[in-house]
Design an enzyme around this catalytic site. Structure first.
Site, mmCIF file in Angstrom:
data_model
loop_
_atom_site.group_PDB
_atom_site.id
_atom_site.type_symbol
_atom_site.label_atom_id
_atom_site.label_comp_id
_atom_site.label_asym_id
_atom_site.label_seq_id
_atom_site.Cartn_x
_atom_site.Cartn_y
_atom_site.Cartn_z
ATOM 1 C CB CYS A 155 39.860 40.072 41.597
ATOM 2 S SG CYS A 155 40.110 41.398 42.686
ATOM 3 C CD GLU A 172 39.593 35.521 43.963
ATOM 4 O OE1 GLU A 172 38.517 35.096 43.999
ATOM 5 O OE2 GLU A 172 40.447 35.947 43.211
#
Length: 231
Positions: free
Chosen positions: A2, A107
């Site tokens: 992340c 993402e």
């Protein structure tokens, strides 16, 4: 992993209610659509008296003097599988856990079209918490400490797997208190570090604005414009 996330509606009343904070807890945060490594980020920690405290931590764990001397990118993520064995994370996992409020994360899907940013959130846009760990490093000169954090990651669920091979641990509300509990066993903590249920989150393609850390604003999470087809 992340590497960017969002907190688009940091309304003080909303955050205090969602994370069971005292009314006196100060929340002075601007809407953020592109939170990046080394930024100061909001985090919820448990005090010795059992109440919850809201503060800011630097995103990128600095667990000790040895970490200050290491080269390479900041430790923004901590793999759930190695929390107990990785020296940089072990003490924080056992003694310094936190909740990191967010309402979405990015993402990047890598395919024949290149890397496409995807914004992932709850369907209703509500707040959630990443599982986090934190560290306190005494200042070299004078009083004070550097408080820093990392987001715990795990294997992806079915939604994320076609996009990326890791995802942040998104705690469900009833697992947030156990994650903060100083008396929780390592076995019990480990069970919390699972992929989010596949129906918990939704994903949508967004534009390339997020690739620039200087960009911020609602346009970052708007649906991606259709790309022209080349024949």
């Amino acid at each position: 992993m992340c590497g960017r996330y969002t907190l688009t509606d940091p309304d003080p009343r909303r955050i205090r209610a969602r994370f069971h904070l005292d009314e006196s807890a100060k929340v002075e945060e601007e809407a953020r659509y592109n939170i990046a490594p080394t930024d100061p980020v909001l985090a919820v920690r448990r005090r010795d008296d059992g109440r919850r405290d809201l503060g800011r931590l630097r995103w990128g764990l600095v667990p000790g003097r040895w970490a200050e001397r290491r080269s390479g990118p900041p430790l923004i993520n901590a793999r759930a599988e190695t929390l107990e064995s990785q020296p940089a994370f072990t003490e924080a996992f056992r003694e310094r856990r936190c909740l990191i409020p967010a309402d979405g994360f990015y993402e990047w899907r890598d395919d024949e079209r290149g890397k496409t940013p995807i914004w992932i959130s709850l369907p209703d846009g509500e707040l959630f918490a990443f599982a986090g760990i934190w560290a306190a490093l005494p200042a070299r000169d004078g009083p004070g400490e550097l408080h820093s954090c990392a987001i715990v990651t795990c294997d992806p669920n079915g939604l994320i797997r076609p996009i990326h091979d890791r995802m942040p641990v998104v705690l469900e509300p009833d697992t947030e208190a156990p994650w903060l509990d100083p008396d929780a066993s390592e076995d019990d903590l480990r069970k919390l570090l699972a992929p989010a249920p596949e129906d918990l989150l939704v994903a949508r393609e967004v534009g390339d604005w997020v690739n620039d850390v200087r960009e911020d604003g609602p346009h970052l999470i708007e649906p991606r414009e259709p790309q022209p087809q080349l024949f």
